[in-house]
Design a protein around this motif. Structure first.
Motif, PDB file in Angstrom:
ATOM      1  N   PRO A 211     -38.698   1.646  46.201  1.00 37.24           N
ATOM      2  CA  PRO A 211     -38.640   1.244  44.790  1.00 37.24           C
ATOM      3  C   PRO A 211     -38.977   2.413  43.873  1.00 37.24           C
ATOM      4  O   PRO A 211     -39.843   3.245  44.183  1.00 37.24           O
ATOM      5  CB  PRO A 211     -39.714   0.156  44.695  1.00 37.24           C
ATOM      6  N   GLY A 212     -38.268   2.491  42.744  1.00 38.75           N
ATOM      7  CA  GLY A 212     -38.565   3.526  41.766  1.00 38.75           C
ATOM      8  C   GLY A 212     -38.006   4.889  42.098  1.00 38.75           C
ATOM      9  O   GLY A 212     -38.287   5.871  41.386  1.00 38.75           O
TER      10      GLY A 212
ATOM     11  N   GLU B 279     -48.808   0.402  41.502  1.00 36.88           N
ATOM     12  CA  GLU B 279     -49.274   0.692  42.843  1.00 36.88           C
ATOM     13  C   GLU B 279     -48.071   0.732  43.796  1.00 36.88           C
ATOM     14  O   GLU B 279     -47.067   0.038  43.576  1.00 36.88           O
ATOM     15  CB  GLU B 279     -50.254  -0.382  43.327  1.00 36.88           C
ATOM     16  N   PRO B 280     -48.133   1.514  44.841  1.00 36.24           N
ATOM     17  CA  PRO B 280     -47.032   1.528  45.809  1.00 36.24           C
ATOM     18  C   PRO B 280     -46.889   0.168  46.488  1.00 36.24           C
ATOM     19  O   PRO B 280     -47.876  -0.553  46.651  1.00 36.24           O
ATOM     20  CB  PRO B 280     -47.450   2.604  46.807  1.00 36.24           C
ATOM     21  N   PRO B 281     -45.677  -0.203  46.851  1.00 35.06           N
ATOM     22  CA  PRO B 281     -45.479  -1.492  47.523  1.00 35.06           C
ATOM     23  C   PRO B 281     -46.212  -1.535  48.856  1.00 35.06           C
ATOM     24  O   PRO B 281     -46.448  -0.498  49.492  1.00 35.06           O
ATOM     25  CB  PRO B 281     -43.965  -1.556  47.721  1.00 35.06           C
TER      26      PRO B 281
ATOM     27  N   ASP C 181     -46.023  17.395  40.686  1.00 35.70           N
ATOM     28  CA  ASP C 181     -44.718  17.575  40.049  1.00 35.70           C
ATOM     29  C   ASP C 181     -43.588  17.134  40.972  1.00 35.70           C
ATOM     30  O   ASP C 181     -42.656  16.430  40.543  1.00 35.70           O
ATOM     31  CB  ASP C 181     -44.540  19.041  39.649  1.00 35.70           C
ATOM     32  N   ARG C 182     -43.651  17.517  42.230  1.00 36.56           N
ATOM     33  CA  ARG C 182     -42.583  17.137  43.159  1.00 36.56           C
ATOM     34  C   ARG C 182     -42.579  15.631  43.418  1.00 36.56           C
ATOM     35  O   ARG C 182     -41.505  15.026  43.566  1.00 36.56           O
ATOM     36  CB  ARG C 182     -42.730  17.925  44.466  1.00 36.56           C
TER      37      ARG C 182
ATOM     38  N   VAL D 238     -40.031   9.833  42.429  1.00 36.93           N
ATOM     39  CA  VAL D 238     -40.109   8.433  41.996  1.00 36.93           C
ATOM     40  C   VAL D 238     -40.589   8.376  40.548  1.00 36.93           C
ATOM     41  O   VAL D 238     -41.180   9.329  40.028  1.00 36.93           O
ATOM     42  CB  VAL D 238     -41.065   7.617  42.901  1.00 36.93           C
ATOM     43  N   ASP D 239     -40.345   7.242  39.906  1.00 34.12           N
ATOM     44  CA  ASP D 239     -40.727   7.111  38.503  1.00 34.12           C
ATOM     45  C   ASP D 239     -42.084   6.434  38.328  1.00 34.12           C
ATOM     46  O   ASP D 239     -42.381   5.847  37.290  1.00 34.12           O
ATOM     47  CB  ASP D 239     -39.648   6.364  37.713  1.00 34.12           C
TER      48      ASP D 239
END
Length: 359
Positions: A114-115, A219-221, A271-272, A277-278
């Protein structure tokens, strides 16, 4: 002066795993320069097992280690992603592991991450990738070694190493010892230890690698896997409490040292990540750096020195030393004792890892 059959320099994952294999068959000493074992590399590992990590020449060692690591593995999975102009990298990656038995599948990354930003259009899934309980594994090796009679001396940095009358004489900050075989499992210090023992260094170079722990919004899934650029410029993986570990996959040449993260490398990591992801980086919680050490050809070094009698190299294990530890220790123990290799590593050509390949 206490006498041992084998003295191992270094109590990281390399020295600990080998001691666990050798201690039932010989009187083993482990000398460690630091006050705690595994301080520089093992204790700062990103702690995952990936059969493709390190490339096709390392994969047989990683795959052969799965059985020994199984009690310390937890499912994670991995997605190796690439941009629209990196199709050639994907094809090369798949070709490298064709026929290896590693389970790889090309998938749509947008359905898995996602993202994910639009430029990331290719993805190879490696579902067998797993977390490693590095502390549990390392501790178990040390416990096994000590229960079999191995003697671990901490804060025992080498002061001198001399070969006399067929024995190695070691003077350390923790006392003096004798041994028939000297094992160089000193990680980033492998070349200096070899030189101290009168052997020619092999060009084992330490590199610094940076890691940061971040909190993101959102938060990450819960089902997020390890995600890495197939070109090797970053990776990130979920950790407990909704945190992420992010690395710029840097390899900064350094002298052997207590590695510390540089602000520029921390900034590059973030930065990377943000160009992948957004998700917004809400907080930088922690940053650290560890050492990884490679021989000139980036293969590990297992075997007796070509010139210095009874000096055994067990070094140059890069960032894959933990995920290959069971197989590496079995191979090295076989070479030291002269016993037949265990069945799980019997098909691996140990000669390709010999220090004699350097002449």
């Amino acid at each position: 002066m206490s006498r041992y059959d084998i003295a191992i320099v270094g109590a990281g994952i390399a020295g600990a795993s080998l001691a666990a294999e050798l201690a039932p068959h010989a009187r083993v000493l482990i000398v460690e320069a630091e006050a705690q074992p595994g301080y520089h590399s093992t204790g700062r590992s990103a702690a995952f097992w990936s059969e493709t990590y390190g490339g096709p020449a390392i994969q047989p060692l990683t795959s052969a280690s799965e059985e020994g690591l199984r009690p310390y593995l937890e499912p994670l999975g991995s997605h190796h992603i690439a941009r629209a102009d990196e199709r050639a990298l994907v094809d090369e990656y798949l070709a490298e592991f064709d026929g290896s038995g590693v389970l790889l599948e090309e998938v749509d990354p947008r359905e898995r991450i996602p993202g994910l930003r639009d430029e990331w259009v290719y993805c190879v899934s490696e579902p067998t990738c797993a977390y490693i309980d590095v502390g549990g594994l390392h501790g178990a090796y040390l416990k096994t070694a000590k229960q079999a009679g191995a003697d671990l001396r901490l804060s025992a940095g080498l002061e001198s190493v001399v070969r006399e009358n067929g024995l190695w004489m070691l003077r350390t900050r923790a006392g003096a010892f004798e041994a028939g075989i000297l094992v160089n499992a000193a990680g980033a210090w492998a070349d200096p230890v070899a030189a101290m023992a009168g052997a020619k260094p092999l060009g084992i170079q330490p590199y610094r690698r940076t890691m940061v722990q971040i909190v993101t919004d959102p938060e990450p899934p819960a089902d997020l896997t390890h995600v890495g650029h197939i070109g090797g410029s970053f990776y990130f993986k979920p950790e407990a409490g909704g945190r992420l570990w992010v690395s710029p996959h840097d390899e900064i040449v350094t002298d052997p040292c207590d590695a510390q993260p540089e602000d520029i490398d921390v900034a590059i990591a973030i930065d990377r990540f943000e160009h992948c992801v957004d998700w917004r980086v809400a907080k930088l919680e922690h940053k650290w750096a560890g050492l990884r050490s490679f021989a000139p050809d980036r293969l590990p070094v297992y075997g007796f020195d070509a010139r210095q009698e009874r000096l055994f190299w067990f070094a140059g294990q890069g960032g894959f030393g933990i995920q290959t530890a069971p197989a590496a220790a079995l191979i090295a123990a076989s070479l030291i004792t002269g016993n037949a290799p265990a069945e799980v590593v019997a098909g691996i050509d140990a000669e390709r890892y010999s220090p004699r390949r350097f002449g």
